[in-house]
Design a protein around this motif. Structure first.
Motif, mmCIF file in Angstrom:
data_model
loop_
_atom_site.group_PDB
_atom_site.id
_atom_site.type_symbol
_atom_site.label_atom_id
_atom_site.label_comp_id
_atom_site.label_asym_id
_atom_site.label_seq_id
_atom_site.Cartn_x
_atom_site.Cartn_y
_atom_site.Cartn_z
ATOM 1 N N THR A 80 0.823 -1.205 0.000
ATOM 2 C CA THR A 80 0.000 0.000 0.000
ATOM 3 C C THR A 80 0.859 1.258 0.000
ATOM 4 O O THR A 80 2.039 1.226 0.360
ATOM 5 C CB THR A 80 -0.904 0.020 1.253
ATOM 6 O OG1 THR A 80 -1.644 1.235 1.300
ATOM 7 C CG2 THR A 80 -0.077 -0.095 2.524
ATOM 8 N N ARG A 82 0.141 3.571 1.993
ATOM 9 C CA ARG A 82 0.104 3.985 3.395
ATOM 10 C C ARG A 82 1.373 3.510 4.109
ATOM 11 O O ARG A 82 1.878 2.422 3.839
ATOM 12 C CB ARG A 82 -1.108 3.385 4.091
ATOM 13 C CG ARG A 82 -2.439 3.779 3.448
ATOM 14 C CD ARG A 82 -3.588 3.189 4.217
ATOM 15 N NE ARG A 82 -4.861 3.505 3.590
ATOM 16 C CZ ARG A 82 -5.981 3.761 4.277
ATOM 17 N NH1 ARG A 82 -5.964 3.756 5.594
ATOM 18 N NH2 ARG A 82 -7.103 4.034 3.636
ATOM 19 N N SER A 83 1.842 4.333 5.057
ATOM 20 C CA SER A 83 3.062 3.956 5.778
ATOM 21 C C SER A 83 3.042 4.367 7.246
ATOM 22 O O SER A 83 4.037 4.211 7.952
ATOM 23 C CB SER A 83 4.289 4.597 5.102
ATOM 24 O OG SER A 83 4.157 6.016 5.076
ATOM 25 N N GLU A 84 1.894 4.889 7.708
ATOM 26 C CA GLU A 84 1.789 5.273 9.108
ATOM 27 C C GLU A 84 1.770 4.029 9.998
ATOM 28 O O GLU A 84 1.305 2.960 9.586
ATOM 29 C CB GLU A 84 0.523 6.091 9.349
ATOM 30 C CG GLU A 84 0.488 7.427 8.619
ATOM 31 C CD GLU A 84 1.565 8.374 9.105
ATOM 32 O OE1 GLU A 84 1.879 8.337 10.315
ATOM 33 O OE2 GLU A 84 2.090 9.146 8.275
ATOM 34 N N GLU A 85 2.247 4.183 11.221
ATOM 35 C CA GLU A 85 2.285 3.055 12.149
ATOM 36 C C GLU A 85 0.892 2.485 12.395
ATOM 37 O O GLU A 85 0.710 1.261 12.457
ATOM 38 C CB GLU A 85 2.911 3.484 13.479
ATOM 39 C CG GLU A 85 3.004 2.339 14.490
ATOM 40 C CD GLU A 85 3.596 2.775 15.812
ATOM 41 O OE1 GLU A 85 3.905 1.889 16.647
ATOM 42 O OE2 GLU A 85 3.746 3.992 16.038
ATOM 43 N N ASP A 87 -1.556 2.365 10.330
ATOM 44 C CA ASP A 87 -1.949 1.566 9.167
ATOM 45 C C ASP A 87 -1.286 0.198 9.204
ATOM 46 O O ASP A 87 -1.915 -0.826 8.912
ATOM 47 C CB ASP A 87 -1.567 2.291 7.873
ATOM 48 C CG ASP A 87 -2.327 3.592 7.691
ATOM 49 O OD1 ASP A 87 -3.524 3.622 8.029
ATOM 50 O OD2 ASP A 87 -1.720 4.570 7.226
ATOM 51 N N ILE A 88 0.001 0.175 9.543
ATOM 52 C CA ILE A 88 0.730 -1.092 9.615
ATOM 53 C C ILE A 88 0.096 -1.998 10.664
ATOM 54 O O ILE A 88 -0.149 -3.190 10.422
ATOM 55 C CB ILE A 88 2.208 -0.838 9.936
ATOM 56 C CG1 ILE A 88 2.874 -0.031 8.811
ATOM 57 C CG2 ILE A 88 2.943 -2.165 10.154
ATOM 58 C CD1 ILE A 88 4.285 0.411 9.120
ATOM 59 N N MET A 100 4.056 -3.967 3.333
ATOM 60 C CA MET A 100 5.097 -3.298 2.561
ATOM 61 C C MET A 100 4.527 -2.051 1.920
ATOM 62 O O MET A 100 3.448 -2.076 1.328
ATOM 63 C CB MET A 100 5.649 -4.248 1.491
ATOM 64 C CG MET A 100 6.868 -3.702 0.780
ATOM 65 S SD MET A 100 7.598 -4.942 -0.330
ATOM 66 C CE MET A 100 8.971 -3.966 -0.977
ATOM 67 N N SER A 101 5.255 -0.954 2.034
ATOM 68 C CA SER A 101 4.797 0.322 1.490
ATOM 69 C C SER A 101 5.263 0.502 0.052
ATOM 70 O O SER A 101 6.351 0.077 -0.326
ATOM 71 C CB SER A 101 5.326 1.478 2.349
ATOM 72 O OG SER A 101 4.799 1.412 3.662
ATOM 73 N N LYS A 102 4.408 1.139 -0.748
ATOM 74 C CA LYS A 102 4.757 1.517 -2.113
ATOM 75 C C LYS A 102 5.472 2.868 -2.077
ATOM 76 O O LYS A 102 5.250 3.661 -1.162
ATOM 77 C CB LYS A 102 3.500 1.622 -2.974
ATOM 78 C CG LYS A 102 2.751 0.308 -3.162
ATOM 79 C CD LYS A 102 1.500 0.548 -3.998
ATOM 80 C CE LYS A 102 0.699 -0.713 -4.216
ATOM 81 N NZ LYS A 102 -0.526 -0.469 -5.005
#
Length: 232
Positions: A80, A82-85, A87-88, A100-102
């Motif tokens: 995704t 998204r990379s915020e904690e 979201d993870i 894994m972030s895009k």
């Protein structure tokens, strides 16, 4: 290995398919969650790669559905922007095994896919493997059962080994054909049925035995094992 990729962006899907193919795996792409979950009811995959934002659902929702309907064993990777904690954490709590972030980095993507497959399906390098009363010898393509040594063809042995390594797992007909004959091979459905029938007969994999091959109508085959807590 057979991998399903849920991604509605054609360019992103193509890129991931290329990376998966370069690792020697086969893959099937899906643009919507509805199409993927429909196929998951009748098809078999070794790994799911799920985009987060989709036209009809979200990656975490598909992960939650998968855990509820198919259990805990199928590995899931969410990719995704998204990379915020938060979201993870949400992605992992939904049932995903990794996040894994895009934009995707090729080497990292391949490493994460390989790690998930390695953990879920530990490969055995042993030439001889024992499954209850059955001893499978890769070097001679022979199955020892009781006092008998049963020589199999290469494909019969590969099919037997795949079934014994996955007791209780329902594998679709397409999955078995691709695993034994290859993705591009044109194999008639009755060819798989013939191989299954021969294994049943030669290895006595019938109801009432310690191991039995069960046909699930319209879906595929499963090796049931009394020793694994799976009833025939």
């Amino acid at each position: 290995m057979r991998i399903a990729i849920l991604e509605d962006d054609p360019q992103q899907l193509h890129m991931m398919e290329q990376m998966v193919h370069s690792m020697g795996h086969t893959c099937v792409g899906y643009p919507t969650g509805a199409q993927l979950t429909k196929d998951l009811r009748r098809e078999s995959f070794d790994l799911l790669i799920l985009d987060w934002e989709l036209p009809d659902t979200s990656g975490p929702e598909v992960a939650t559905w998968t855990r509820q309907e198919l259990g805990p064993d199928l590995p899931i990777l969410i990719v995704t922007l998204r990379s915020e904690e938060t979201d993870i954490v949400h992605g992992l709590h939904s049932g995903a095994d990794d996040f894994m972030s895009k934009p995707l980095r090729v080497a990292e993507f391949k490493a994460r896919v390989a790690a998930l497959l390695r953990r879920a399906y530990p490969a055995s390098t042993e030439e001889v493997q024992q499954f209850g009363p059955y001893r499978l010898d890769r070097t001679t393509l022979t199955v020892h059962f009781g006092e008998e040594a049963i020589a199999l063809t290469h494909r019969e042995f590969s099919l037997a080994l795949l079934l014994f390594q996955n007791p209780g797992r329902l594998m679709s007909r397409d999955y078995l054909r691709e695993a034994i004959w290859g993705q591009n091979a044109e194999v008639l459905s009755r060819t798989l049925d013939t191989h299954i029938s021969r294994l049943r007969q030669q290895l006595q994999l019938r109801p009432g035995a310690q191991y039995a091959i069960t046909a699930v109508y319209g879906l595929g085959y499963r090796l049931d094992s009394q020793t694994e807590g799976v009833t025939v």
